[in-house]
Design an enzyme around this catalytic site. Structure first.
Site, short mmCIF file in Angstrom:
data_model
loop_
_atom_site.label_atom_id
_atom_site.label_comp_id
_atom_site.label_asym_id
_atom_site.label_seq_id
_atom_site.Cartn_x
_atom_site.Cartn_y
_atom_site.Cartn_z
N SER A 1 0.90 -1.38 0.06
CA SER A 1 -0.04 -0.20 -0.23
C SER A 1 1.30 1.49 -0.34
O SER A 1 1.93 0.80 0.24
CB SER A 1 -0.80 0.03 1.20
N TYR B 1 -2.32 -0.31 10.36
CA TYR B 1 -2.35 -0.65 9.43
C TYR B 1 -0.79 -0.43 8.59
O TYR B 1 -0.33 -0.98 7.95
CB TYR B 1 -3.25 0.35 8.74
P1 NDP Z 1 -11.42 -6.06 0.79
O1 NDP Z 1 -11.88 -5.06 1.86
O2 NDP Z 1 -12.76 -5.66 -1.03
O3 NDP Z 1 -11.40 -6.91 0.38
C1 NDP Z 1 -10.00 -7.77 0.87
C2 NDP Z 1 -10.52 -9.04 1.03
O4 NDP Z 1 -9.67 -9.79 1.96
C3 NDP Z 1 -11.24 -10.33 0.96
O5 NDP Z 1 -11.47 -11.12 -0.13
C4 NDP Z 1 -11.98 -11.24 2.62
O6 NDP Z 1 -12.31 -11.77 2.30
C5 NDP Z 1 -10.13 -11.30 2.54
N1 NDP Z 1 -9.73 -11.61 4.15
C6 NDP Z 1 -9.67 -10.19 5.00
N2 NDP Z 1 -9.52 -11.05 5.71
C7 NDP Z 1 -9.19 -12.04 5.90
C8 NDP Z 1 -8.81 -13.77 6.19
N3 NDP Z 1 -8.75 -13.97 7.28
N4 NDP Z 1 -8.99 -14.75 5.44
C9 NDP Z 1 -9.23 -14.69 4.60
N5 NDP Z 1 -9.73 -13.68 3.48
C10 NDP Z 1 -9.57 -12.71 4.05
O7 NDP Z 1 -10.85 -5.36 0.11
P2 NDP Z 1 -9.28 -4.44 -1.35
O8 NDP Z 1 -9.68 -5.16 -2.20
O9 NDP Z 1 -9.17 -3.28 -1.10
O10 NDP Z 1 -8.17 -4.76 -0.27
C11 NDP Z 1 -6.96 -6.30 -0.83
C12 NDP Z 1 -5.47 -5.55 -0.51
O11 NDP Z 1 -5.40 -4.58 -1.00
C13 NDP Z 1 -5.09 -5.54 1.12
O12 NDP Z 1 -4.23 -6.19 1.63
C14 NDP Z 1 -5.43 -4.31 0.85
O13 NDP Z 1 -4.78 -3.40 2.06
C15 NDP Z 1 -4.62 -3.65 0.02
N6 NDP Z 1 -4.98 -1.98 -0.43
C16 NDP Z 1 -6.10 -1.53 -0.05
C17 NDP Z 1 -6.62 -0.38 -0.62
C18 NDP Z 1 -7.68 0.55 -1.00
O14 NDP Z 1 -7.80 1.85 -0.99
N7 NDP Z 1 -8.21 -0.05 -1.20
C19 NDP Z 1 -4.99 0.78 -1.18
C20 NDP Z 1 -3.95 -0.24 -0.63
C21 NDP Z 1 -4.15 -1.51 -0.64
P3 NDP Z 1 -13.57 -12.60 3.23
O15 NDP Z 1 -13.84 -11.27 3.70
O16 NDP Z 1 -14.53 -13.37 2.23
O17 NDP Z 1 -12.60 -13.80 4.16
#
Ligand code: NDP
Length: 240
Positions: A134, A147
């Site tokens: 990020s 974070y």
């Molecule tokens: P979302 O919240 O849309 O997606 C997060 C995903 O992570 C979901 O599919 C969730 O699935 C999964 N997840 C969370 N915890 C678990 C767990 N314990 N086991 C398995 N799966 C898990 O967020 P984003 O798509 O934005 O995030 C994706 C990545 O991008 C992250 O690493 C985030 O830090 C990074 N990021 C995002 C930014 C943004 O502005 N959106 C900016 C910079 C980085 P489920 O709940 O079904 O388990």
């Protein structure tokens, strides 16, 4: 069977992970999709995909899903460590369980799941790991202390892994997004959420998850001897 190798995506039930699943499926790759919620992964409607509804820290479940997918599609050539959790708050007010969970999901699972694929990638002298960091892994923001810590750790560990694997010809690279419109804000509330949303509105919104998926696909599709070590991808209008 597909001509293209197996790609594993964690956090594929939403946001960047789901968009990346669609992009790699469209490019012809069979997939192993991992997240806790099964339905949204089913709803992607990808035929050549194994779905694993489990926690990324459940190493036994991830390991058996990998074995199942490799049996069906051949060896994994790309692991995208995307699953992540962001809960913004001052540390004094943060639920200690969320301190733990952010490190567990963002950092510990990323390392443990890399360990599941690396030895065989090293043996084959082929493969790629893409860690989703990020902009918050490069600079500090208010109410981001935990974070920020997790993402700085992701950046450091990605660079360490890259160095460890260079001699094997295995790529390890970082994709560090800026603001993206996803469900990531679901664990942030009150004034902290309002401030975040105000800034996001002021820059005309975040990137679409598909924009980040495109960057990931582009980096992977380069020949194996070329590595985009680090991609920072953000809205042009984001100035922080
Ligand atoms: P979302 O919240 O849309 O997606 C997060 C995903 O992570 C979901 O599919 C969730 O699935 C999964 N997840 C969370 N915890 C678990 C767990 N314990 N086991 C398995 N799966 C898990 O967020 P984003 O798509 O934005 O995030 C994706 C990545 O991008 C992250 O690493 C985030 O830090 C990074 N990021 C995002 C930014 C943004 O502005 N959106 C900016 C910079 C980085 P489920 O709940 O079904 O388990």
């Amino acid at each position: 069977m597909s001509q293209h190798p197996l790609v594993v995506i964690t956090g594929a039930s939403s946001g960047i992970g789901a968009a990346t699943a669609r992009a790699f499926a469209a490019a012809g790759h069979p997939l192993l999709l991992i997240a806790r919620r099964l339905e949204p992964m089913r709803d992607l409607g990808i035929a050549d995909a194994e779905l694993a509804a489990c926690d990324v820290n459940d190493t036994a479940a991830v390991s058996s899903a990998l074995a199942r997918a490799e049996e069906r599609f051949g060896p994994v050539d790309l692991l995208i460590n995307n699953a992540g959790l962001m809960a913004l708050s001052s540390v004094a007010e943060q639920d200690p369980a969320l301190v733990q969970e952010q490190f567990d999901v963002n950092c510990v699972a990323l390392m443990k799941n890399s360990q599941l694929v690396l030895p065989r990638m090293q043996q084959r002298r082929h493969g790629t790991i893409i860690n989703i960091g990020s902009i918050a892994g490069k600079q500090l923001y208010g109410d981001h202390t935990v974070y920020n810590g997790t993402k700085f750790a992701v950046h450091a560990m990605t660079e360490g892994l890259r160095r460890e694997n260079a001699a094997y010809g295995v790529r390890v690279l970082l994709v560090a997004p800026g603001m993206v419109d996803t469900s990531l804000l679901g664990h942030t509330h009150g004034e902290v959420l309002d401030g975040y949303l105000d800034y996001k509105r002021s820059i005309g919104g975040g990137l679409a998850p598909e924009d980040v998926a495109q960057a990931i696909l582009t980096a992977y599709q380069l020949p194996q001897h070329i590595s985009f070590r680090e991609i920072v991808v953000a809205p042009t209008s984001q100035d922080a």
